[in-house]
Design a protein around this motif. Sequence first.
Motif, PDB file in Angstrom:
ATOM      1  N   GLU A   1      18.032  39.758 -79.151  1.00 31.71           N
ATOM      2  CA  GLU A   1      17.334  39.399 -77.737  1.00 31.71           C
ATOM      3  C   GLU A   1      16.467  41.075 -78.519  1.00 31.71           C
ATOM      4  O   GLU A   1      15.338  41.098 -78.476  1.00 31.71           O
ATOM      5  CB  GLU A   1      17.802  39.528 -76.314  1.00 31.71           C
ATOM      6  N   SER A   2      17.698  41.911 -78.071  1.00 31.39           N
ATOM      7  CA  SER A   2      16.588  43.475 -77.922  1.00 31.39           C
ATOM      8  C   SER A   2      15.649  44.134 -79.660  1.00 31.39           C
ATOM      9  O   SER A   2      14.552  44.612 -79.762  1.00 31.39           O
ATOM     10  CB  SER A   2      17.636  44.396 -77.967  1.00 31.39           C
ATOM     11  N   ALA A   3      16.212  43.229 -80.802  1.00 26.35           N
ATOM     12  CA  ALA A   3      15.694  43.451 -81.639  1.00 26.35           C
ATOM     13  C   ALA A   3      15.160  42.762 -81.510  1.00 26.35           C
ATOM     14  O   ALA A   3      13.702  43.468 -82.766  1.00 26.35           O
ATOM     15  CB  ALA A   3      16.631  43.449 -83.134  1.00 26.35           C
ATOM     16  N   GLU A   4      14.387  41.577 -80.782  1.00 25.12           N
ATOM     17  CA  GLU A   4      13.761  41.376 -81.799  1.00 25.12           C
ATOM     18  C   GLU A   4      11.978  41.684 -80.469  1.00 25.12           C
ATOM     19  O   GLU A   4      10.862  42.364 -81.026  1.00 25.12           O
ATOM     20  CB  GLU A   4      13.988  39.577 -81.201  1.00 25.12           C
ATOM     21  N   LEU A   5      12.650  42.358 -78.958  1.00 20.05           N
ATOM     22  CA  LEU A   5      11.777  43.337 -78.451  1.00 20.05           C
ATOM     23  C   LEU A   5      11.251  44.586 -79.116  1.00 20.05           C
ATOM     24  O   LEU A   5       9.946  44.870 -79.356  1.00 20.05           O
ATOM     25  CB  LEU A   5      11.886  43.490 -77.466  1.00 20.05           C
ATOM     26  N   ILE A   6      12.400  45.184 -80.096  1.00 18.63           N
ATOM     27  CA  ILE A   6      11.503  46.532 -80.505  1.00 18.63           C
ATOM     28  C   ILE A   6      10.690  45.911 -81.710  1.00 18.63           C
ATOM     29  O   ILE A   6       9.468  46.511 -81.191  1.00 18.63           O
ATOM     30  CB  ILE A   6      12.503  46.973 -81.559  1.00 18.63           C
ATOM     31  N   MET A   7      10.501  45.281 -82.576  1.00 18.30           N
ATOM     32  CA  MET A   7       9.875  44.333 -83.416  1.00 18.30           C
ATOM     33  C   MET A   7       8.183  43.868 -82.928  1.00 18.30           C
ATOM     34  O   MET A   7       7.548  44.885 -84.399  1.00 18.30           O
ATOM     35  CB  MET A   7      11.064  42.971 -84.550  1.00 18.30           C
ATOM     36  N   LYS A   8       8.322  43.487 -82.185  1.00 15.04           N
ATOM     37  CA  LYS A   8       7.438  43.044 -81.340  1.00 15.04           C
ATOM     38  C   LYS A   8       6.821  44.338 -80.842  1.00 15.04           C
ATOM     39  O   LYS A   8       5.611  44.689 -80.840  1.00 15.04           O
ATOM     40  CB  LYS A   8       7.602  41.999 -79.616  1.00 15.04           C
TER      41      LYS A   8
ATOM     42  N   SER B   1       3.137  45.350 -82.380  1.00 15.94           N
ATOM     43  CA  SER B   1       2.249  45.962 -81.275  1.00 15.94           C
ATOM     44  C   SER B   1       1.112  47.293 -80.979  1.00 15.94           C
ATOM     45  O   SER B   1       0.460  47.005 -80.835  1.00 15.94           O
ATOM     46  CB  SER B   1       1.674  44.986 -80.094  1.00 15.94           C
ATOM     47  N   GLY B   2       1.923  47.896 -81.593  1.00 17.48           N
ATOM     48  CA  GLY B   2       1.606  49.612 -81.208  1.00 17.48           C
ATOM     49  C   GLY B   2       1.810  49.947 -80.137  1.00 17.48           C
ATOM     50  O   GLY B   2       2.053  51.270 -79.062  1.00 17.48           O
ATOM     51  N   PHE B   3       3.231  49.207 -79.665  1.00 15.70           N
ATOM     52  CA  PHE B   3       3.428  49.658 -77.691  1.00 15.70           C
ATOM     53  C   PHE B   3       3.656  51.510 -77.757  1.00 15.70           C
ATOM     54  O   PHE B   3       5.082  51.067 -78.737  1.00 15.70           O
ATOM     55  CB  PHE B   3       4.537  48.623 -76.837  1.00 15.70           C
TER      56      PHE B   3
ATOM     57  N   VAL C   1      13.806  53.231 -73.632  1.00 12.86           N
ATOM     58  CA  VAL C   1      13.188  53.530 -75.069  1.00 12.86           C
ATOM     59  C   VAL C   1      11.672  53.545 -74.926  1.00 12.86           C
ATOM     60  O   VAL C   1      11.212  53.087 -74.378  1.00 12.86           O
ATOM     61  CB  VAL C   1      13.682  52.382 -76.508  1.00 12.86           C
ATOM     62  N   ILE C   2      11.209  54.822 -75.605  1.00 10.70           N
ATOM     63  CA  ILE C   2      10.284  54.834 -76.084  1.00 10.70           C
ATOM     64  C   ILE C   2       9.526  55.103 -77.146  1.00 10.70           C
ATOM     65  O   ILE C   2      10.344  56.099 -77.693  1.00 10.70           O
ATOM     66  CB  ILE C   2       9.349  56.382 -74.678  1.00 10.70           C
ATOM     67  N   GLY C   3       8.827  54.503 -77.711  1.00 13.15           N
ATOM     68  CA  GLY C   3       8.689  54.948 -79.507  1.00 13.15           C
ATOM     69  C   GLY C   3       7.005  54.737 -79.656  1.00 13.15           C
ATOM     70  O   GLY C   3       5.914  54.649 -78.875  1.00 13.15           O
ATOM     71  N   LYS C   4       6.672  55.729 -80.953  1.00 11.61           N
ATOM     72  CA  LYS C   4       5.089  55.792 -81.470  1.00 11.61           C
ATOM     73  C   LYS C   4       5.426  56.635 -82.651  1.00 11.61           C
ATOM     74  O   LYS C   4       5.738  57.187 -82.532  1.00 11.61           O
ATOM     75  CB  LYS C   4       4.958  57.247 -80.907  1.00 11.61           C
ATOM     76  N   GLY C   5       4.465  55.847 -83.500  1.00 11.17           N
ATOM     77  CA  GLY C   5       3.530  55.845 -84.651  1.00 11.17           C
ATOM     78  C   GLY C   5       3.648  56.912 -84.765  1.00 11.17           C
ATOM     79  O   GLY C   5       3.369  57.971 -84.217  1.00 11.17           O
ATOM     80  N   CYS C   6       4.179  57.678 -86.268  1.00 15.25           N
ATOM     81  CA  CYS C   6       4.231  59.052 -86.673  1.00 15.25           C
ATOM     82  C   CYS C   6       3.370  59.164 -88.238  1.00 15.25           C
ATOM     83  O   CYS C   6       4.497  58.401 -88.961  1.00 15.25           O
ATOM     84  CB  CYS C   6       4.458  59.966 -86.566  1.00 15.25           C
ATOM     85  N   LEU C   7       3.409  59.982 -88.821  1.00 13.72           N
ATOM     86  CA  LEU C   7       3.909  60.124 -90.127  1.00 13.72           C
ATOM     87  C   LEU C   7       4.605  61.216 -90.538  1.00 13.72           C
ATOM     88  O   LEU C   7       4.961  61.819 -90.279  1.00 13.72           O
ATOM     89  CB  LEU C   7       2.459  61.017 -90.598  1.00 13.72           C
TER      90      LEU C   7
END
Length: 181
Positions: A124-131, A135-137, A157-163
Motif C-alpha cells: 500500500e505504501s509503495a503504491e502511495l509512493i509511486m503516485k 505527481s511531483g508531490f 517521508v518527503i521527497g523532491k526531484g533532483c538531478l
Amino acid sequence: FDVYRDQPQVLENIRRGLAGESFAAIVDAGELAFETQYSPVRDHNGEVVGLTGVARDITKRKRAEEALQESEARFRTLVEAAFEGIIVFGNGKILEANEPFARMFGYESAEVIGLSPLEMTTPESAELIMKNIKSGFEKPYEITGVKKDGTTFDIEVIGKGCLYRGRKARVVAFRDITEIK
C-alpha cells in the motif's frame, strides 16, 4: 636545470625524460598547475640528445576539482550527521544512502545501494509512493516501512526531484515516527 632549479619535481621529470622515458605528469609550480608531456629527442642512432616538454595550464580546472571535492566532503558530512535517513533514488533503485537510512531499516550501508526502496515498504505504501513521485508531490506524508527482519514501522517521508549525475532522480528523507505515534 638553471631555470627550474627551485622546482625539484620539474628537475626530476627532466632527468626521467633525458633517461629515455616518455610520460605525462601534473606539475605544481607555486600557485599554478600544469599538465605536462615529456618526450626524449633521439638522434639517428637512437641516443637521447634532448627533451621535448609541453605544458598546459590546468590551474582553473585543478582548483575547480579541489573545490568540488571539498564541497562533496562537506555535503557527505552533513548528510551523515542528519537524524533522518536520506537516499537518492533513480531508475527504481537506491543510488546513494546515508548511514541513518540503512540503520533505520536494519541494513549495513553498502547493502542498501541498488535495492528498491519500494520493496522496503508495504504494498500500500509503495503504491502511495509511486503516485506521489508521478505527481511531483513534495510535502511530507506517512508510509509503513518494512525492516530487513520483516518488522514494520511508521515513517514520515518527503521527497523532491533532483538531478543526480546528469539524470533525473529523487532525493528522499525518511523519519521514523513510531515513538511519536
